[in-house]
Design an enzyme around this catalytic site. Structure first.
Site, short mmCIF file in Angstrom:
data_model
loop_
_atom_site.label_atom_id
_atom_site.label_comp_id
_atom_site.label_asym_id
_atom_site.label_seq_id
_atom_site.Cartn_x
_atom_site.Cartn_y
_atom_site.Cartn_z
N LYS A 130 0.76 -1.28 -0.10
CA LYS A 130 -0.08 -0.10 -0.13
C LYS A 130 0.94 1.38 -0.10
CE LYS A 130 -2.41 -0.61 3.81
NZ LYS A 130 -1.79 -1.75 4.44
N ARG A 174 -10.05 0.95 8.55
CA ARG A 174 -9.27 -0.47 8.88
C ARG A 174 -10.35 -1.51 9.53
NH1 ARG A 174 -3.29 0.70 8.42
NH2 ARG A 174 -2.11 -0.82 9.30
N ARG A 180 11.89 -5.28 5.41
CA ARG A 180 11.67 -3.85 5.07
C ARG A 180 12.74 -2.96 5.97
NH1 ARG A 180 5.89 -1.08 5.20
NH2 ARG A 180 5.89 -1.86 7.13
N ARG A 191 11.48 -1.06 11.26
CA ARG A 191 10.37 -0.25 11.93
C ARG A 191 10.20 -1.19 13.34
NH1 ARG A 191 5.10 1.10 8.29
NH2 ARG A 191 4.10 0.09 9.79
N ARG A 217 -0.15 -8.27 13.75
CA ARG A 217 -0.85 -7.09 12.71
C ARG A 217 -1.67 -7.96 11.75
NH1 ARG A 217 4.23 -3.93 10.61
NH2 ARG A 217 2.59 -2.86 9.50
P1 AMP Z 1 0.58 1.02 8.65
O1 AMP Z 1 1.93 1.88 8.62
O2 AMP Z 1 -0.46 1.41 7.90
O3 AMP Z 1 1.19 -0.54 8.72
O4 AMP Z 1 0.06 1.13 10.20
C1 AMP Z 1 1.01 1.21 11.40
C2 AMP Z 1 0.04 1.04 12.63
O5 AMP Z 1 -0.40 2.25 12.60
C3 AMP Z 1 -0.99 -0.03 12.96
O6 AMP Z 1 -0.44 -1.41 12.97
C4 AMP Z 1 -1.86 0.59 13.79
O7 AMP Z 1 -1.36 0.42 15.11
C5 AMP Z 1 -1.75 1.99 13.58
N1 AMP Z 1 -2.82 2.55 12.56
C6 AMP Z 1 -2.58 2.83 11.16
N2 AMP Z 1 -3.60 3.20 10.41
C7 AMP Z 1 -4.66 3.04 11.55
C8 AMP Z 1 -6.31 3.10 11.66
N3 AMP Z 1 -6.91 3.41 10.50
N4 AMP Z 1 -6.90 2.78 12.65
C9 AMP Z 1 -6.34 2.54 13.68
N5 AMP Z 1 -4.81 2.31 13.83
C10 AMP Z 1 -4.39 2.48 12.86
#
Ligand code: AMP
Length: 216
Positions: free
Chosen positions: A13, A84, A123, A156, A167
């Site tokens: 994404k 999400r 990554r 990360r 996740r």
């Molecule tokens: P990502 O970088 O999109 O993989 O997001 C990393 C982390 O950010 C996720 O594992 C969640 O803890 C938090 N996060 C990102 N987007 C959301 C969302 N829409 N709702 C809740 N938590 C989020």
């Protein structure tokens, strides 16, 4: 054009968001990036957010609602990592309708668990400028240094194997239901996210151009 990018962690994404926004001149609204910036500030909100992210679980919807409201304006946008869960999808619908906006398409990147896990655990990210690398498929020229700014590359915290597993579970339990939700709404376009980034990008822009429902 207003888009949502949907897919499991590691589906690509972030990579597609970057190139699609450049191509279509859209504002990229990446929830993960916004939350990480907040966490880095060390504010009260940042510390709360950081706790959830470190565990690999979702940040509460009330916090997310404020973040989204403050980041959607007049320009066309691409949402990466939001919604999400079903509640967030309803939230998005309400926010958009209150602003007289709507969604044009939801891009779903379908990827196998194996591919996703290997992408995440390999990554590396530049702590300074955020550029993305992968230790096998997209290594930097100099070991562990960013090609763009020379800063150190880091993993990360939530890309460590245990957190990646959590996740994935959160995705299956809460986010996966959005595929049916947007499919029923007639907004979903599905792509094979296991392919390389150029092929996926080409399939998406062909699809958006032609307005088809499925990748051929
Ligand atoms: P990502 O970088 O999109 O993989 O997001 C990393 C982390 O950010 C996720 O594992 C969640 O803890 C938090 N996060 C990102 N987007 C959301 C969302 N829409 N709702 C809740 N938590 C989020």
């Amino acid at each position: 054009m207003n888009l949502v990018l949907l897919g499991c962690p590691g589906s690509g994404k972030g990579t597609q968001a970057e190139i699609l926004c450049k191509h279509f001149h859209m504002k990229k609204v990446s929830l993960g990036d916004i939350l990480r910036q907040e966490a880095d500030k060390g504010s009260n909100l940042g510390n709360t957010v950081s706790e959830y992210m470190g565990k690999g679980v979702l940040v509460p919807d009330e916090i997310i609602k404020e973040v989204i409201k403050n980041n959607l304006g007049e320009e066309s946008f691409l949402l990466d990592g939001f919604p999400r869960n079903l509640n967030q999808a309803d939230m998005l619908k309400d926010i958009l309708s209150s602003k007289g906006l709507s969604l044009d398409r939801v891009i779903y990147l379908n990827v196998s668990e194996d591919v996703a896990v290997s992408r995440l655990t390999g990554r590396r990210i530049c702590k300074n400028c955020g550029a993305l690398y992968h230790k096998v498929t997209m290594p930097p020229e100099q070991d562990n240094k960013c090609d763009k700014c020379g800063s150190d590359l880091v993993m990360r915290e939530d890309d460590k194997e245990e957190t990646v597993k959590r996740r994935w579970q959160v995705y299956m339990n809460q986010t996966h239901a959005l595929i049916e939700y947007y499919s029923k709404a007639g907004l979903l376009s599905e792509f094979d996210g296991n392919k390389d980034k150029e092929s996926v990008f080409k399939a998406i822009i062909d699809n958006l151009g032609h307005g088809e429902d499925k990748e051929s």
